[in-house]
Scaffold this motif. Sequence first.
Motif, PDB file in Angstrom:
ATOM      1  N   HIS A 283      52.689  39.781  40.221  1.00 20.07           N
ATOM      2  CA  HIS A 283      53.949  38.843  40.190  1.00 20.07           C
ATOM      3  C   HIS A 283      53.457  37.665  41.465  1.00 20.07           C
ATOM      4  N   PHE A 284      52.503  38.118  41.766  1.00 19.96           N
ATOM      5  CA  PHE A 284      52.449  37.146  43.113  1.00 19.96           C
ATOM      6  C   PHE A 284      51.546  36.223  42.493  1.00 19.96           C
ATOM      7  N   GLY A 289      50.280  32.261  43.298  1.00 19.18           N
ATOM      8  CA  GLY A 289      50.011  32.187  45.018  1.00 19.18           C
ATOM      9  C   GLY A 289      49.149  32.433  44.935  1.00 19.18           C
ATOM     10  N   ASN A 290      48.455  31.725  46.385  1.00 20.25           N
ATOM     11  CA  ASN A 290      46.362  31.649  46.236  1.00 20.25           C
ATOM     12  C   ASN A 290      46.059  32.923  46.575  1.00 20.25           C
ATOM     13  N   ILE A 291      44.731  33.140  46.011  1.00 18.11           N
ATOM     14  CA  ILE A 291      44.352  33.904  45.529  1.00 18.11           C
ATOM     15  C   ILE A 291      44.003  34.728  47.070  1.00 18.11           C
ATOM     16  N   LEU A 292      42.818  33.551  48.431  1.00 17.77           N
ATOM     17  CA  LEU A 292      42.312  34.346  48.646  1.00 17.77           C
ATOM     18  C   LEU A 292      43.860  34.353  50.139  1.00 17.77           C
ATOM     19  N   ILE A 303      36.233  39.646  47.947  1.00 18.77           N
ATOM     20  CA  ILE A 303      37.759  38.691  47.314  1.00 18.77           C
ATOM     21  C   ILE A 303      37.136  39.318  45.949  1.00 18.77           C
ATOM     22  N   ASN A 304      35.570  39.768  45.707  1.00 19.87           N
ATOM     23  CA  ASN A 304      35.725  40.479  44.991  1.00 19.87           C
ATOM     24  C   ASN A 304      36.692  41.671  43.560  1.00 19.87           C
ATOM     25  N   MET A 305      37.148  42.116  44.833  1.00 25.03           N
ATOM     26  CA  MET A 305      38.007  43.369  44.166  1.00 25.03           C
ATOM     27  C   MET A 305      39.732  42.495  43.492  1.00 25.03           C
ATOM     28  N   THR A 306      39.953  41.250  44.441  1.00 24.43           N
ATOM     29  CA  THR A 306      40.612  40.739  44.607  1.00 24.43           C
ATOM     30  C   THR A 306      41.193  39.806  43.562  1.00 24.43           C
ATOM     31  N   MET A 307      39.875  39.606  42.840  1.00 24.88           N
ATOM     32  CA  MET A 307      39.176  38.775  42.139  1.00 24.88           C
ATOM     33  C   MET A 307      40.240  39.220  40.299  1.00 24.88           C
ATOM     34  N   SER A 313      46.940  33.830  37.330  1.00 24.91           N
ATOM     35  CA  SER A 313      47.431  32.894  37.648  1.00 24.91           C
ATOM     36  C   SER A 313      47.838  31.808  35.878  1.00 24.91           C
ATOM     37  N   PRO A 314      48.528  30.899  36.203  1.00 27.04           N
ATOM     38  CA  PRO A 314      49.116  29.704  35.201  1.00 27.04           C
ATOM     39  C   PRO A 314      48.341  29.087  35.207  1.00 27.04           C
TER      40      PRO A 314
END
Length: 330
Positions: A283-284, A289-292, A303-307, A313-314
Motif C-alpha cells: 500500500h505504501f 511512496g518512494n522505494i528508498l 534494495i533488492n529485497m525492497t524492489m 508503483s502507479p
Amino acid sequence: MAIRKDGDKWLVDIRPNGVVGRRVRKKFDTKSEAIRFEKYLLAKASSDKEWNESKADRRLLSELIEIWYKLLGYQLKDGLRRKNKMIHTCEGLGDPRAEKLTPKMFLNYRFVRTEAGISGKTLNNELCYLNSMYNGLKASGEVSYSNPLGEMKMLKLDERELSWLSSDEIQHLLGTISSFSENPHVLLLTKICLATGARWGEAEAITLRKLSQYKLTFSQTKSGKVRVVPISKELNDELVEHLEEFDVFGSSISAFRRALVRSKIQLPKGQAAHVLRHTFASHFIMNGGNILTLQKILGHSTINMTMRYAHLSPDHLYEAVSLNPIENWL
C-alpha cells in the motif's frame, strides 16, 4: 662447499640430512659426476623425510554441530534454532563422520525429504546451515579439511507470489479480531504491523520506552539495525493506554492465526502474520511512496529485497505502453 677437488679426484663431502645426520664422503673422477651424486643425495634425503600427517578426524557430525555452537553459533541471533535444525538434518543423514560426509549422501537425504513434501526453501536452508558450519570451523582452525559439501548447488526455486491484503480485507480482518479474539493484544499488534511494516516479533517487543514523540523504535531486529518509524497520534495514544495497563505485549501469534482462519482470507501456504508487513509495503508503494524510503522503513539491508514491491508503483513500467514500437499505430 660440499664438492671440492681432492688430488686428481672430486670429493663429495656432505650431510644430506643436516648437521645431525649421517656424513657422506665419496670421490669421483669428474666434477659432473660429483654434482649428480650430490643432487641425488639431497633429493633422497628430502623424499625420505617423515611426513607429519595429522591423525584422521573421527568426530561425528553431531559432535561438530555442538562444537560449532560453542565456538560460533551462540553469537548468532538464531544460533540455537540453527543448531536444532542441523541436529535434525544430522539425524536424517544417519550422523556420519563429519569428514566423510559426501554430496551423494546429502543428495540421497534431500531426495527423501523432497518425496516427503518438504519445501525447497527448507532444503536449501539445511544445506546453507551445514555449509556455514563447515566453513566457519575451517576458518577457525577447528577442522583441517575443506567443506565436503562446498561444491553442491542449491535447488532452483520459483519466485514466491507476493501476497497482501486489500483495503476491504484489512477492515474485515480487524473486524474479525475485534469480534472474536479474546486475546487483549492481538488487535493492537495487528494495527502496529499494518501501520509500520514491523515484523510480528518486533511489534511484540514494543514497550513504553520504545515509544516517543509519535515514533516507534524497533531494536534487536532481524538485520541487527535499529530503525525508527513515525506513527499517527491516534495509534500513539492507543499504545500508551495499552502499555500503561499491560506493561508488555504477551505472545499473541497463535491468536492472530486463529483470527486469520476465522476471517477465511486465503493466503499462500506459509504466510500468516508476515502478510501484514507485505500489506504495509504494498500500500505504501501503491499510494506513491518512494522505494528508498520504504527500504529504510522495512530495514532491508539491500534494495533488492525492497524492489519486490516496485511493480505496484502507479507509474511502474508505464513506458511499456507509451514507448512500445506500435503505440502510434494502434
